[in-house]
Design an enzyme around this catalytic site. Structure first.
Site, short mmCIF file in Angstrom:
data_model
loop_
_atom_site.label_atom_id
_atom_site.label_comp_id
_atom_site.label_asym_id
_atom_site.label_seq_id
_atom_site.Cartn_x
_atom_site.Cartn_y
_atom_site.Cartn_z
N GLU A 176 0.80 -1.13 0.25
CA GLU A 176 0.01 -0.03 -0.07
C GLU A 176 0.84 1.28 -0.10
O GLU A 176 1.91 1.45 0.76
CB GLU A 176 -0.81 0.08 1.24
CG GLU A 176 -2.17 -0.69 1.23
CD GLU A 176 -3.03 -0.69 2.46
OE1 GLU A 176 -2.87 0.38 2.88
OE2 GLU A 176 -3.77 -1.47 2.81
N GLU B 114 -13.84 5.15 -0.40
CA GLU B 114 -14.87 4.32 0.11
C GLU B 114 -15.68 4.95 1.27
O GLU B 114 -14.96 5.33 2.48
CB GLU B 114 -14.00 3.17 0.73
CG GLU B 114 -13.50 2.48 -0.41
CD GLU B 114 -12.46 1.27 -0.12
OE1 GLU B 114 -12.98 0.22 0.75
OE2 GLU B 114 -11.29 1.38 -0.25
N GLU C 198 -9.72 8.82 5.56
CA GLU C 198 -9.82 7.48 5.49
C GLU C 198 -10.93 7.30 4.12
O GLU C 198 -10.59 6.14 3.44
CB GLU C 198 -10.34 6.94 6.46
CG GLU C 198 -9.46 6.65 7.62
CD GLU C 198 -8.15 5.68 7.23
OE1 GLU C 198 -8.47 4.49 6.95
OE2 GLU C 198 -7.06 6.10 7.18
N LYS D 33 -15.55 3.65 5.41
CA LYS D 33 -14.47 3.39 6.10
C LYS D 33 -14.57 4.44 7.35
O LYS D 33 -14.67 5.53 7.27
CB LYS D 33 -13.18 4.00 5.35
CG LYS D 33 -12.86 2.80 4.37
CD LYS D 33 -11.66 2.89 3.83
CE LYS D 33 -10.30 2.47 4.88
NZ LYS D 33 -9.14 2.50 4.35
#
Length: 482
Positions: A283, A339, A348, A342
């Protein structure tokens, strides 16, 4: 969230620690993340923590539009694995953290997991790597530490389960955060944490060395910079500018923070006697948005980081890092989508290359074949310095009004008389609407509890604003940033 000498980074996303008092697979043959023509294969992380994301078939189309060659999943989702069938996208799947301890003590359970989650899809879906857990070596309480010691036994059993199914060319690894290091500055001083170095990391490195696998690392220069923006050069973090740092022990000169962080891991492995285990960046990325107080989270920086990252990774000849020049670094960029479910601060929910409706947050191609000057101009950033002033927490644009009730109840049940002002006769009772009452409750909750970890989120129903929602005699509480 940092301290000079020990930056607490919040990665993808668990807390990771990177020490910087200074400043500033592909898991298949012949090499991970490398095409048979010898080119690096940059991929993308495909997370699904959103209630408005496209169907897997559409998502796979978007992955291919990025010119990505590999994708990492956080679970062996059957619909996604079916959508990847026949695409030749090299795919990594993940064993959930909660299964590690059970698998570590049961070969049959490991065999069953592979029979259920791997065998039905392979090889039509080109699964090239099985990752066991996600960032499980992050510091935790004593009860949570048992899983640390179960990690390598579970990895061995998963590897054996692949073997008994006559699958021998798939690697097994585990993504870890930078908090596995207790020292990373200068890079030559890279050292694993003393609580895990001998009992956990050494057996892990032995396994990776024996199986010719990779050390998967989640590495986020963004958090190092955001926690120490006054001493870290932003351009150094974004792969631009002329700032450098020279390690006083090795004499190696660094031109970007990512290389500096990765080489601290190289030296940490060398210190335990494993100088040659290859690194796979599981990541990395940069947030395209976030809360008002999250410095530098914007489209301009995100596009600059990821575009320059791809250019660096796909350069010919291969650049590598100062400690490993010419060595390829297979990489997954985080992440495919913004997203909305999250938890945590706003960043985030803003790491995506795409919005949930399928439009790109900014154009980027992961093949490295698109010249940087050919990309369209970006909106200039306006939050590369900290926000100063008041901020309120209100109902998010597009929030479902029918979902607000439980969130308001929760906010009103915290603290003392949190919602007195929106009760009948209170100064903020009118207008008597769910949205108005919820915005007041959210603001007051956040003002009361931010100092002890309270967030302006409420499962995606709330957002921060610098526009004062107060009216008449109704004054909304605010958080003041100085």
């Amino acid at each position: 969230m940092g301290e000079v000498g020990g930056l607490l980074l919040v990665g993808g996303h668990m807390a990771v620690r990177f020490f910087c008092p200074l400043c500033f697979g592909f898991c298949f043959w012949p090499l991970p993340g490398i095409s048979q023509g010898g080119h690096i294969q940059v991929g993308v992380n495909y997370g699904i923590l959103g209630n408005n994301l496209p169907q897997p078939s559409k998502s796979v189309e978007l992955i291919r539009s990025l010119k990505a060659q590999q994708v990492k999943l956080y679970s062996p989702d059957p619909d996604i694995l079916k959508a990847l069938n026949g695409t030749k996208l090299r795919t990594s799947i993940m064993v959930p953290n909660q299964l590690i301890s059970n698998i570590s003590s049961s070969q049959e359970l490991a065999n069953e997991w592979i029979r259920t989650n791997f065998v039905p899809y392979y090889p039509d879906t080109l699964i090239t790597c099985v990752l066991v857990g996600n960032e499980i070596l992050t510091p935790t309480d004593d009860a949570g530490k048992k899983i640390w010691y179960d990690l390598v036994p579970a990895m061995r059993k998963i590897k054996y389960a692949l073997k008994v199914n006559n699958i021998t060319k798939v690697k097994v690894g585990t993504p870890l955060a930078m908090d596995v290091l207790e020292s990373s500055f200068p890079p030559s001083n890279g050292t694993f944490r003393s609580d895990i170095a001998s009992p956990v990391v050494r057996p892990l490195l032995q396994f990776l060395h024996k199986t010719k696998s990779f050390f998967f690392i989640d590495c986020y220069p963004y958090f190092a910079w955001a926690g120490n923006y006054q001493s870290i050069d932003l351009n150094y973090t974004l792969f631009v500018g002329s700032a450098t740092y020279t390690d006083p022990v090795t004499g190696l000169t660094y031109t970007n923070l990512l290389d500096q962080m990765l080489d601290s891991l190289v030296f940490a492995m060398k210190r335990l006697g494993f100088p040659d285990i290859r690194i796979f960046i599981s990541e990395t990325g940069w947030p395209n948005g976030g809360d008002v107080d999250e410095i530098g989270a914007n489209v301009y920086n995100a596009a600059t980081y990821n575009r320059n990252l791809v250019a660096k990774l796909t350069a010919n000849p291969v650049k590598g890092t100062p400690a490993r020049p010419g060595v390829m670094l297979p990489t997954f960029i985080f992440s495919l989508f913004n997203e909305n479910q999250k938890p945590g601060p706003g960043t985030e929910r803003h790491w995506g290359l795409f919005y949930p409706n399928g439009s790109d947050v900014y154009p980027v191609h992961l093949s490295g074949k698109t010249p940087l000057p050919s990309y369209p101009a970006l909106p200039l950033p306006d939050n590369n310095k900290p926000h100063i002033g008041k901020v309120w927490c209100v109902v998010a644009t597009g929030a479902n009004v029918t979902d607000l009730g439980p969130a308001v109840t929760y906010a009103c049940n915290q603290g003392n008389h949190t919602c007195k002002a929106i009760k009948p006769g209170g100064k903020c009772y009118e207008p008597n609407t769910t949205t108005s009452h919820a915005s007041y409750a959210f603001s007051l909750y956040w003002a009361q509890f931010r100092g002890i970890g309270g967030t302006c989120n409420f499962n995606g129903l709330a957002e921060e604003t610098t526009k004062d929602p107060s009216y008449g005699f109704c004054r909304y509480p605010a958080v003041t940033f100085t």
